[in-house]
Design a protein around this motif. Structure first.
Motif, PDB file in Angstrom:
ATOM      1  N   MET A   1       0.844  -1.175   0.000  1.00 48.75           N
ATOM      2  CA  MET A   1       0.000   0.000   0.000  1.00 48.75           C
ATOM      3  C   MET A   1       0.888   1.237   0.000  1.00 48.75           C
ATOM      4  SD  MET A   1      -3.218   0.473   2.370  1.00 48.75           S
ATOM      5  CE  MET A   1      -4.388   1.712   2.095  1.00 48.75           C
ATOM      6  N   ALA A   2       0.477   2.237  -0.721  1.00 45.65           N
ATOM      7  CA  ALA A   2       1.250   3.470  -0.848  1.00 45.65           C
ATOM      8  C   ALA A   2       1.224   4.266   0.455  1.00 45.65           C
ATOM      9  CB  ALA A   2       0.696   4.307  -1.986  1.00 45.65           C
ATOM     10  N   GLU A   3       2.322   4.952   0.703  1.00 44.60           N
ATOM     11  CA  GLU A   3       2.452   5.727   1.931  1.00 44.60           C
ATOM     12  C   GLU A   3       2.475   7.211   1.580  1.00 44.60           C
ATOM     13  OE1 GLU A   3       5.747   6.376   5.440  1.00 44.60           O
ATOM     14  OE2 GLU A   3       5.826   4.576   4.231  1.00 44.60           O
ATOM     15  N   LEU A   4       1.697   7.982   2.305  1.00 45.48           N
ATOM     16  CA  LEU A   4       1.643   9.421   2.117  1.00 45.48           C
ATOM     17  C   LEU A   4       2.765  10.067   2.924  1.00 45.48           C
ATOM     18  CD1 LEU A   4      -0.153  11.481   0.657  1.00 45.48           C
ATOM     19  CD2 LEU A   4      -1.407  11.762   2.780  1.00 45.48           C
ATOM     20  N   ALA A   5       3.494  11.005   2.297  1.00 46.35           N
ATOM     21  CA  ALA A   5       4.625  11.631   2.981  1.00 46.35           C
ATOM     22  C   ALA A   5       4.744  13.086   2.539  1.00 46.35           C
ATOM     23  CB  ALA A   5       5.908  10.891   2.661  1.00 46.35           C
ATOM     24  N   ASN A   6       5.533  13.848   3.305  1.00 45.74           N
ATOM     25  CA  ASN A   6       5.845  15.221   2.931  1.00 45.74           C
ATOM     26  C   ASN A   6       7.161  15.230   2.164  1.00 45.74           C
ATOM     27  OD1 ASN A   6       4.221  15.683   5.682  1.00 45.74           O
ATOM     28  ND2 ASN A   6       3.987  17.433   4.329  1.00 45.74           N
ATOM     29  N   CYS A   7       7.201  15.997   1.098  1.00 46.59           N
ATOM     30  CA  CYS A   7       8.414  16.139   0.300  1.00 46.59           C
ATOM     31  C   CYS A   7       9.467  16.858   1.156  1.00 46.59           C
ATOM     32  CB  CYS A   7       8.121  16.946  -0.957  1.00 46.59           C
ATOM     33  SG  CYS A   7       9.584  17.294  -1.956  1.00 46.59           S
ATOM     34  N   PRO A   8      10.694  16.324   1.232  1.00 42.01           N
ATOM     35  CA  PRO A   8      11.723  16.965   2.047  1.00 42.01           C
ATOM     36  C   PRO A   8      12.195  18.309   1.489  1.00 42.01           C
ATOM     37  CG  PRO A   8      12.604  15.037   0.936  1.00 42.01           C
ATOM     38  CD  PRO A   8      11.142  15.073   0.651  1.00 42.01           C
ATOM     39  N   ARG A   9      11.859  18.607   0.239  1.00 32.63           N
ATOM     40  CA  ARG A   9      12.292  19.882  -0.352  1.00 32.63           C
ATOM     41  C   ARG A   9      11.222  20.964  -0.260  1.00 32.63           C
ATOM     42  NH1 ARG A   9      15.739  18.042  -5.596  1.00 32.63           N
ATOM     43  NH2 ARG A   9      17.311  16.936  -4.398  1.00 32.63           N
ATOM     44  N   CYS A  10      10.027  20.635  -0.720  1.00 35.04           N
ATOM     45  CA  CYS A  10       8.979  21.666  -0.758  1.00 35.04           C
ATOM     46  C   CYS A  10       7.921  21.459   0.326  1.00 35.04           C
ATOM     47  CB  CYS A  10       8.323  21.692  -2.127  1.00 35.04           C
ATOM     48  SG  CYS A  10       7.316  20.239  -2.492  1.00 35.04           S
ATOM     49  N   TYR A  11       7.998  20.347   1.054  1.00 36.97           N
ATOM     50  CA  TYR A  11       7.078  19.994   2.136  1.00 36.97           C
ATOM     51  C   TYR A  11       5.654  19.732   1.660  1.00 36.97           C
ATOM     52  CZ  TYR A  11      11.039  21.636   4.775  1.00 36.97           C
ATOM     53  OH  TYR A  11      12.318  21.829   5.254  1.00 36.97           O
ATOM     54  N   GLY A  12       5.464  19.572   0.357  1.00 38.19           N
ATOM     55  CA  GLY A  12       4.161  19.219  -0.170  1.00 38.19           C
ATOM     56  C   GLY A  12       3.890  17.737   0.029  1.00 38.19           C
ATOM     57  N   LEU A  13       2.621  17.343  -0.002  1.00 40.57           N
ATOM     58  CA  LEU A  13       2.251  15.945   0.142  1.00 40.57           C
ATOM     59  C   LEU A  13       2.463  15.198  -1.166  1.00 40.57           C
ATOM     60  CD1 LEU A  13      -1.034  16.165   2.227  1.00 40.57           C
ATOM     61  CD2 LEU A  13       1.190  15.356   2.987  1.00 40.57           C
ATOM     62  N   TYR A  14       2.942  13.967  -1.069  1.00 37.46           N
ATOM     63  CA  TYR A  14       3.080  13.110  -2.236  1.00 37.46           C
ATOM     64  C   TYR A  14       3.020  11.662  -1.793  1.00 37.46           C
ATOM     65  CZ  TYR A  14       7.947  11.823  -1.212  1.00 37.46           C
ATOM     66  OH  TYR A  14       9.079  11.322  -0.643  1.00 37.46           O
ATOM     67  N   ILE A  15       2.797  10.777  -2.735  1.00 34.65           N
ATOM     68  CA  ILE A  15       2.754   9.356  -2.434  1.00 34.65           C
ATOM     69  C   ILE A  15       4.161   8.810  -2.570  1.00 34.65           C
ATOM     70  CG2 ILE A  15       1.857   7.107  -3.129  1.00 34.65           C
ATOM     71  CD1 ILE A  15      -0.674   8.570  -4.036  1.00 34.65           C
ATOM     72  N   LYS A  16       4.679   8.316  -1.468  1.00 38.59           N
ATOM     73  CA  LYS A  16       6.063   7.854  -1.407  1.00 38.59           C
ATOM     74  C   LYS A  16       6.193   6.562  -2.197  1.00 38.59           C
ATOM     75  CE  LYS A  16       9.641   7.605   2.074  1.00 38.59           C
ATOM     76  NZ  LYS A  16       9.895   7.624   3.500  1.00 38.59           N
ATOM     77  N   GLY A  17       7.136   6.570  -3.102  1.00 40.69           N
ATOM     78  CA  GLY A  17       7.415   5.388  -3.912  1.00 40.69           C
ATOM     79  C   GLY A  17       8.912   5.246  -4.051  1.00 40.69           C
ATOM     80  N   SER A  18       9.358   5.030  -5.280  1.00 46.76           N
ATOM     81  CA  SER A  18      10.793   4.898  -5.504  1.00 46.76           C
ATOM     82  C   SER A  18      11.499   6.248  -5.410  1.00 46.76           C
ATOM     83  CB  SER A  18      11.059   4.259  -6.864  1.00 46.76           C
ATOM     84  OG  SER A  18      10.521   5.081  -7.888  1.00 46.76           O
ATOM     85  N   ALA A  19      10.787   7.327  -5.700  1.00 45.52           N
ATOM     86  CA  ALA A  19      11.368   8.666  -5.618  1.00 45.52           C
ATOM     87  C   ALA A  19      11.309   9.169  -4.178  1.00 45.52           C
ATOM     88  CB  ALA A  19      10.623   9.618  -6.537  1.00 45.52           C
ATOM     89  N   LEU A  20      12.331   9.904  -3.779  1.00 45.71           N
ATOM     90  CA  LEU A  20      12.397  10.432  -2.418  1.00 45.71           C
ATOM     91  C   LEU A  20      11.789  11.821  -2.308  1.00 45.71           C
ATOM     92  CD1 LEU A  20      16.017   9.279  -1.589  1.00 45.71           C
ATOM     93  CD2 LEU A  20      13.874   8.160  -0.978  1.00 45.71           C
TER      94      LEU A  20
END
Length: 140
Positions: A1-20
């Motif tokens: 299941m996909a995990e929701l996270a904050n982008c470490p650069r812009c702090y926007g929400l995104y679905i965490k996958g292979s990209a950080l």
């Protein structure tokens, strides 16, 4: 299941996958890479150091060092490109640690190995044949 996270650069929400980072930051990073790579491909710029690249391209120094660390820009092709040692922050061209930190780590491992050998030897010496003596006392 996909995990929701904050982008470490812009702090926007995104679905965490292979990209950080989020898709927008990932696209910006790719544009930055293309800008830096186009600058570095020119023959007169191949010996540029990180400061000169930052001044000419406007790309953040940390981003450029990240390109070098992730081997997107190879120090063999661009001899002035470096990144930070993971332990002390010295400028290096390959690996994770500078030479002095590597030597320090190896010395520590060697010393720990010697300590382990000595303690093992002492433990074996202590486990030799044990004889117990009792004293028989006559009742008075």
């Amino acid at each position: 299941m996909a995990e929701l996270a904050n982008c470490p650069r812009c702090y926007g929400l995104y679905i965490k996958g292979s990209a950080l980072v989020c898709q927008n930051c990932l696209k910006q990073e790719e544009r930055d890479f293309q800008t830096v790579y186009a600058f570095m491909r020119k023959k007169q710029n191949r010996t540029a150091n990180v400061r000169e690249i930052v001044e000419e391209t406007g790309v953040d120094e940390r981003t450029i060092r990240g390109f070098v660390k992730s081997k997107r820009l190879h120090p063999a092709q661009f001899p002035q490109l470096t990144y930070d040692c993971s332990k002390c922050g010295a400028q290096i061209r390959e690996g994770r640690l500078c030479e002095s930190c590597t030597n320090e780590l190896q010395d520590g491992v060697r010393k720990q190995g010697e300590i382990d050998q000595l303690s093992e030897r002492n433990r074996k010496d202590d486990m030799g044949q044990v004889t117990y003596y009792t004293v028989k006392r006559d009742k008075v």
